[in-house]
Design a protein around this motif. Structure first.
Motif, PDB file in Angstrom:
ATOM      1  N   THR A  25      -7.243   8.444  -6.263  1.00  0.00           N
ATOM      2  CA  THR A  25      -6.320   7.507  -5.367  1.00  0.00           C
ATOM      3  C   THR A  25      -5.034   8.086  -5.037  1.00  0.00           C
ATOM      4  OG1 THR A  25      -7.441   5.611  -6.822  1.00  0.00           O
ATOM      5  CG2 THR A  25      -5.798   5.028  -5.112  1.00  0.00           C
ATOM      6  N   ARG A  26      -4.465   8.798  -5.976  1.00  0.00           N
ATOM      7  CA  ARG A  26      -3.095   9.425  -5.784  1.00  0.00           C
ATOM      8  C   ARG A  26      -3.529  10.498  -4.794  1.00  0.00           C
ATOM      9  NH1 ARG A  26      -0.749  10.151 -11.578  1.00  0.00           N
ATOM     10  NH2 ARG A  26       0.408   8.326 -11.819  1.00  0.00           N
TER      11      ARG A  26
ATOM     12  N   LEU B  90      -2.771  10.429   3.101  1.00  0.00           N
ATOM     13  CA  LEU B  90      -2.420   9.390   4.252  1.00  0.00           C
ATOM     14  C   LEU B  90      -1.005   9.709   4.659  1.00  0.00           C
ATOM     15  CD1 LEU B  90      -4.487   6.325   2.793  1.00  0.00           C
ATOM     16  CD2 LEU B  90      -4.485   7.477   5.317  1.00  0.00           C
TER      17      LEU B  90
ATOM     18  N   LEU C 136      -7.303  -0.319  -2.875  1.00  0.00           N
ATOM     19  CA  LEU C 136      -6.733   0.140  -1.900  1.00  0.00           C
ATOM     20  C   LEU C 136      -7.723   0.792  -1.037  1.00  0.00           C
ATOM     21  CD1 LEU C 136      -3.788   1.911  -3.513  1.00  0.00           C
ATOM     22  CD2 LEU C 136      -3.547  -0.180  -2.271  1.00  0.00           C
TER      23      LEU C 136
ATOM     24  N   LEU D 176       2.508   4.454 -11.041  1.00  0.00           N
ATOM     25  CA  LEU D 176       1.184   5.007 -10.266  1.00  0.00           C
ATOM     26  C   LEU D 176       1.515   5.924  -8.983  1.00  0.00           C
ATOM     27  CD1 LEU D 176      -0.787   1.525  -9.546  1.00  0.00           C
ATOM     28  CD2 LEU D 176      -1.079   3.503 -11.428  1.00  0.00           C
ATOM     29  N   TRP D 177       2.461   5.364  -8.520  1.00  0.00           N
ATOM     30  CA  TRP D 177       2.867   5.834  -7.144  1.00  0.00           C
ATOM     31  C   TRP D 177       4.143   7.018  -7.061  1.00  0.00           C
ATOM     32  CZ3 TRP D 177      -1.475   5.842  -6.080  1.00  0.00           C
ATOM     33  CH2 TRP D 177      -2.403   4.555  -6.122  1.00  0.00           C
TER      34      TRP D 177
ATOM     35  N   PRO E 163      -8.223  -1.311   2.565  1.00  0.00           N
ATOM     36  CA  PRO E 163      -7.438  -0.883   3.671  1.00  0.00           C
ATOM     37  C   PRO E 163      -7.224   0.097   4.170  1.00  0.00           C
ATOM     38  CG  PRO E 163      -6.348  -1.464   1.407  1.00  0.00           C
ATOM     39  CD  PRO E 163      -7.898  -1.723   1.217  1.00  0.00           C
ATOM     40  N   ALA E 164      -7.495   1.532   2.935  1.00  0.00           N
ATOM     41  CA  ALA E 164      -7.411   2.715   3.339  1.00  0.00           C
ATOM     42  C   ALA E 164      -8.549   3.055   4.448  1.00  0.00           C
ATOM     43  CB  ALA E 164      -7.454   3.732   2.243  1.00  0.00           C
TER      44      ALA E 164
ATOM     45  N   VAL F 243      -3.492   8.849  -1.099  1.00  0.00           N
ATOM     46  CA  VAL F 243      -2.351   8.359  -0.708  1.00  0.00           C
ATOM     47  C   VAL F 243      -1.637   9.553  -0.438  1.00  0.00           C
ATOM     48  CG1 VAL F 243      -0.154   7.294  -1.657  1.00  0.00           C
ATOM     49  CG2 VAL F 243      -2.409   6.274  -2.381  1.00  0.00           C
TER      50      VAL F 243
ATOM     51  N   VAL G 169       3.021  10.612  -6.554  1.00  0.00           N
ATOM     52  CA  VAL G 169       2.637  10.983  -5.281  1.00  0.00           C
ATOM     53  C   VAL G 169       3.875  11.263  -4.325  1.00  0.00           C
ATOM     54  CG1 VAL G 169       1.056  10.467  -3.374  1.00  0.00           C
ATOM     55  CG2 VAL G 169       0.447   9.543  -5.451  1.00  0.00           C
TER      56      VAL G 169
ATOM     57  N   LEU H 256      -7.643   7.088 -10.932  1.00  0.00           N
ATOM     58  CA  LEU H 256      -6.136   7.244 -10.608  1.00  0.00           C
ATOM     59  C   LEU H 256      -5.883   8.349  -9.944  1.00  0.00           C
ATOM     60  CD1 LEU H 256      -3.349   5.897 -10.104  1.00  0.00           C
ATOM     61  CD2 LEU H 256      -2.879   6.793 -12.442  1.00  0.00           C
TER      62      LEU H 256
ATOM     63  N   GLU I 224       1.015  -1.158  -0.038  1.00  0.00           N
ATOM     64  CA  GLU I 224      -0.041  -0.060  -0.112  1.00  0.00           C
ATOM     65  C   GLU I 224       1.094   1.315  -0.084  1.00  0.00           C
ATOM     66  OE1 GLU I 224      -0.143  -2.521   2.074  1.00  0.00           O
ATOM     67  OE2 GLU I 224      -1.939  -3.536   1.788  1.00  0.00           O
ATOM     68  N   PRO I 225       0.830   1.907  -0.884  1.00  0.00           N
ATOM     69  CA  PRO I 225       1.777   3.235  -1.210  1.00  0.00           C
ATOM     70  C   PRO I 225       1.808   4.105   0.071  1.00  0.00           C
ATOM     71  CG  PRO I 225      -0.192   3.453  -2.426  1.00  0.00           C
ATOM     72  CD  PRO I 225      -0.395   2.217  -2.065  1.00  0.00           C
ATOM     73  N   TRP I 226       0.985   4.318   0.730  1.00  0.00           N
ATOM     74  CA  TRP I 226       0.882   5.252   2.140  1.00  0.00           C
ATOM     75  C   TRP I 226       1.825   4.562   2.973  1.00  0.00           C
ATOM     76  CZ3 TRP I 226      -3.767   3.068   0.766  1.00  0.00           C
ATOM     77  CH2 TRP I 226      -4.375   2.070   1.399  1.00  0.00           C
TER      78      TRP I 226
END
Lengths: 318, 238
Positions: free
Chosen positions: B171-172, B178, B204, A219-220, B207-208, B175, A223, B168, A180-182
């Protein structure tokens, strides 16, 4: 603070990355005595931090030489730094002695591989590396997973056969688990960057990074660069910029380069973003040589990839 | 340092947190016992209570909309009074644009409950002209955080179509929030991500939400967002 307003490296952004890299190399050149190893102690008492700093200097200088996109002055400085570092390691003798004294260690071979990639060879260390990396012991080193990949990358650079199951090693890394990216923090972020550096040999083999990890980073990474740009954590941010250049469809983050260029001091030093650099550059060396080394690498690879990757195939920052 | 949304004493904040807590309990508990009027009477400060109604916008209707309960006439009258006493800002273009979206969600939610609010004094005129969503993911996320009370279950088909192209980016944003330890923004973006959760639930999201329910347990506004998100996800498609 947005990082995603532009996603391609235009001429202005390339010039900015080149400027950051050039200035960083110039600062490293002017501060190279800071990288000198302690000589008044037995080999095995030379501090790990000193070996690491000198190795990182050699890495940056070696990449400037490998990519061959620097101007003449920068290229000459980098070549001088590479020669300087090789001399500091007694042209490989010191690394050989360290490796022979502590055969279970891997750092002398890892450092040597940076020189081997640039054509600086040490025959006896080559033989020792081939012997040690062929032992069953080399397959059960209890490093953190991304460090195992560093040893594999070193073996490849030296030209020693690799017996490790690389896919299995990748699966054990933080990045390999596509978490999970966070859940990223500064510690596992450096694990992510080094997993990419080792698997792609600092961007020379982007295909070395499995497709699923390329997709995950697409994707991440935008961020993570956004968040660490906001916190002005330049050292890690610059490593993320390198990661972007190591992908098959590179991510460049030109807006981040603007922030980095603003943060770089006039003398070329890049602050780490965590501690305030002292005014005296020699005192500042201790905590700020690493981000400056990283800036030299990041600038070099950004310019090189931007010049060689067709714009249409470059990924955007989202 | 976490970004918190703890209420600031001497502001409308405490009343907002009290109302958010009452709405969350109403959503979690069985039955139809929630009354806005009773909450305002119990809270003691009617003025702050009405302001809280305005701050939470359409969310004050979630116990009725998500549980399929009728809106008592007295509660509808209180919302109308809150709109009249605290009219939407008219003189700041950016604020007005955001309020227009909030008001549209409120009017739509009231209509779904059989209340015609179109002529209410204090409402920002709901014009058909819409501003396109911000093209970059960070400004989009920032806007959507501010517009949480227009989030599911109050989104219309047009917004859902727009969001379907921006999964996306959403979701970014989640994230990013968070990572910035901004639980309220994260919870709001998680709620936006439920816009088509029945058919396409982002992997995601679960779980978030679980993370936010635990780390945001002390913040009534975070829990209101996560509770609305959960109820929206389990709600049968319209």
């Amino acid at each position: 603070m947005g990082t995603g307003t532009r996603d391609t490296m235009d001429a202005v952004a390339i010039r900015l990355a080149q400027q950051v890299g050039d200035r960083a190399v110039a600062w490293l050149g002017s501060m190279r005595t800071g990288f000198t190893l302690a000589r008044d102690v037995p080999d095995e008492r030379i501090g790990g931090d000193g070996l690491k700093s000198l190795a990182e200097l050699a890495l940056a200088a070696g990449l400037v030489r490998r990519e061959a996109v620097a101007g003449p002055r920068c290229a000459q400085t980098a070549q001088g730094l590479l020669d300087f570092a090789w001399r500091e390691f007694d042209e490989g003798d010191l690394l050989y002695r360290l490796q022979a004294h502590t055969p279970a260690a891997t750092h002398p071979i890892e450092i040597y591989s940076l020189f081997a990639a640039a054509g600086y060879r040490h025959e006896r260390l080559d033989r020792l590396a081939g012997h040690l990396l062929g032992l069953r012991a080399s397959r059960v080193i209890e490093h953190v997973p991304n460090r195992r990949l560093a040893v594999v990358a070193a073996a490849t650079r030296i030209g020693v056969p690799v017996h490790d199951d690389v896919d299995a090693l990748i699966a054990q890394t933080w990045l390999g688990g596509t978490p999970e990216p966070w859940m990223l923090d500064a510690n596992n972020a450096y694990g992510v960057t080094h997993t990419v550096f080792h698997l792609t040999d600092w961007g020379s083999r982007p295909e070395g990074l499995p497709d699923r990890l390329q997709d995950y980073l697409h994707l991440w990474l935008p961020v993570w660069t956004e968040v660490f740009c906001e916190t002005r954590f330049w050292d890690l941010l610059l490593e993320f910029l390198i990661v972007g250049t190591c992908l098959q469809r590179p991510l460049f983050f030109p807006s981040v380069w603007e922030r980095v260029a603003e943060a770089q001091h006039a003398d070329g030093m890049v602050p780490n973003g965590l501690t305030v650099p002292p005014a005296d550059s020699r005192a500042a060396w201790l905590n700020h040589h690493h981000p400056t080394v990283v800036a030299a690498v990041a600038g070099t690879l950004a310019v090189s990839r931007a010049l060689t990757v067709p714009a249409a195939s470059a990924g955007g920052a989202g | 340092m976490p970004i918190t949304s703890a209420p600031t004493p001497g502001t409308v904040g405490p009343a907002v947190h009290l109302l958010a807590g009452a709405l969350t309990r109403a959503l979690l508990e069985e039955g139809d016992g929630f009354r806005l009027g009773r909450f305002l009477a119990d809270s003691g400060d009617r003025s702050a209570g009405l302001a809280a109604v305005r701050v939470l916008g359409a969310d004050v209707l979630t116990p009725f909309v998500l549980k399929g309960l009728p809106l008592p006439g007295e509660d509808a009258a209180l919302i109308e009074a809150a709109v009249r006493v605290y009219p939407a800002p008219q003189d700041q273009p950016r604020e007005t644009a955001l309020w227009r979206v909030r008001e549209a969600a409120l009017v739509r939610a009231l209509a779904a409950l059989g209340v015609d609010a179109s002529g209410w004094e204090g409402l920002t005129p709901v014009r058909p002209a819409r501003q396109p969503p911000a093209p970059e993911w960070v400004p989009l996320a920032v806007d959507l955080v501010r517009l949480a009370c227009a989030a599911p279950p109050f989104t219309d088909a047009t917004v859902r179509e727009e969001l379907a192209r921006r999964r996306l980016d959403l979701t970014r944003g989640l994230v990013r929030a968070l990572l910035r330890r901004d639980a309220l923004s994260a919870a709001r973006l998680a709620r936006w991500l439920t816009f088509d959760a029945v058919t396409a639930r982002p992997p995601l999201l679960a779980p978030a939400l679980e993370h936010l329910e635990i780390v945001g347990a002390d913040d009534a506004r975070v829990l209101l967002e996560t509770t609305i998100a959960r109820r929206t996800m389990t709600r049968p498609p319209a």
